[in-house]
Design an enzyme around this catalytic site. Sequence first.
Site, PDB file in Angstrom:
ATOM      1  N   ASP A   1     -45.900 -46.166 -21.117  1.00 36.55           N
ATOM      2  CA  ASP A   1     -46.788 -45.031 -21.387  1.00 36.55           C
ATOM      3  C   ASP A   1     -46.372 -44.453 -22.731  1.00 36.55           C
ATOM      4  O   ASP A   1     -45.904 -45.185 -23.592  1.00 36.55           O
ATOM      5  CB  ASP A   1     -46.696 -44.011 -20.246  1.00 36.55           C
ATOM      6  CG  ASP A   1     -47.998 -43.230 -20.032  1.00 36.55           C
ATOM      7  OD1 ASP A   1     -48.481 -42.659 -21.015  1.00 36.55           O
ATOM      8  OD2 ASP A   1     -48.513 -43.199 -18.899  1.00 36.55           O
TER       9      ASP A   1
ATOM     10  N   HIS B   1     -48.290 -46.237 -24.856  1.00 37.18           N
ATOM     11  CA  HIS B   1     -49.612 -45.702 -25.159  1.00 37.18           C
ATOM     12  C   HIS B   1     -49.650 -45.007 -26.508  1.00 37.18           C
ATOM     13  O   HIS B   1     -50.684 -44.967 -27.156  1.00 37.18           O
ATOM     14  CB  HIS B   1     -50.052 -44.724 -24.061  1.00 37.18           C
ATOM     15  CG  HIS B   1     -50.403 -45.408 -22.784  1.00 37.18           C
ATOM     16  ND1 HIS B   1     -50.744 -44.724 -21.639  1.00 37.18           N
ATOM     17  CD2 HIS B   1     -50.464 -46.727 -22.454  1.00 37.18           C
ATOM     18  CE1 HIS B   1     -51.006 -45.582 -20.671  1.00 37.18           C
ATOM     19  NE2 HIS B   1     -50.835 -46.807 -21.137  1.00 37.18           N
TER      20      HIS B   1
END
Length: 489
Positions: free
Chosen positions: A297, A331
């Site tokens: 993430d 991300h």
Amino acid sequence: MRRTFLFLFALCAAVSMNAQNKYKQYTDNLPFKMAEVKTPAIPDAKVSLKDFGAVGTGDVLCTDAFAKAIDQLYKMGGGHLIVPRGVWLTGPIVLRSNIDLHLEAGAVIQFAADENLYPLIKTSFEGLDTRRCQSPLSANGATNISITGQGVIDGNGQYWRPVKRAKVTDGHWKKLLDIPGSQEMKKGYWVPSEGYAKGEQGANMNVPAAQTEEEWQAIKRFLRPVMVGLVNCKNVLLEGVIFQNSPAWNLHPLMCQNIIIDNVLVRNPAYAQNGDALDLESCTNALIVNSRFDAGDDGICIKSGKDADGRRRGIPCANVVVDGCTVFAGHGGFVVGSEMSGGVKNIKVSNCQFVGTDVGLRFKSTRGRGGIVENIYVDGVSMTDIATYALTFNMYYGGKSVAEVLEEGGQPKEVQKVPVTEETPIFRNIDIRNVICHNAGMAMEFNGLPEMPINRITLRDIDISAHQDATFQYCKNIIKQNVNIKLIK
């Protein structure tokens, strides 16, 4: 001669002061005022984990040994808990003031895969006040604490996390389905237990619908903790250690002051749900330097609470320096938000590289957050192979990665204007310069709110090669100087 002597004396004095605190260089000459950050003062006393009955073979639970060692050090006034070479299986470790947890080369602390060892506590997760399982490694209200050395801290995250089919291989997926007690909750979405599935059903952004204590206990696996949770701590150092495989976020300093993160490796599998590497939330005076982040993430993320809970707390994340860091898969390389309701200000990012992240520089929020993000300075970032945007400002964040949003058709182009309230997020006064990005999916995205455009962003000396050009919507006072975008065919 006298002038020369005085000059040399002053120079020697300055060199001596800098030698006393190697981190002073990071707070000199900033575009905002920031206090000098120093390492915690830890007494010289030392104890070895082995002296408290711990066995480092990886199959003997050492929870009591860690607790007894920390308790003895605390009663001595503090010192260093030495974790020697070996694999040390344990339940939660709670640090106390004036203590250094020091991992020697070859030391692995592995947190046990047993939800019964992690009691439910009141805490904050993803910016909201809630209950979660106790963090494997935590401190609350401690002063002068550190985690140092050359070892590894492993959170056994695969025991806790759900997995999306699209993120793993066929062989990996088959092994997951064969785990006793696990289930495919919905097509292409595996969860580790029936309790996890119950917790997710009816949950609102990871806050479950549980009411009674029995209901809370039944969904403990869903309430997976951050691996390192430091709350209301002062004078913190994380140095040299590998932090990996966390149940949820990896490192989460919350409402801490004077924190240094230096030369660490923070890593999670690329498929790790909510597997952020570092989330610095509502902290003041922080240095993040010379470190590497490789996560499923966001990589380096700045936060300050979500919606009404974050505004009620009202503590911004302020005075932060990020320097000399590398972010691999994730991300976002450097990220602000989306939980920024308490505000974010006075951040300097320099001399960093992002290699293969979904997004390079990522600023995200949504209506309902409120909060002000301002005085962010990015100077000197190199990026390669960025899957989507080299730079994005997105005020319509809905809990998904940019790649997932693009797969679903992207953000709406026409948005209805609504009244400005305390729930309206504000992004302004951000300076981004000396950025090179090679091979991005898209160059830049500015996607503000019609009632509150992104305001006063300076882009200077930026070179981006990308497959698609930059887009600008609901933004104003954008200054561009020597911005070059080369489209890749």
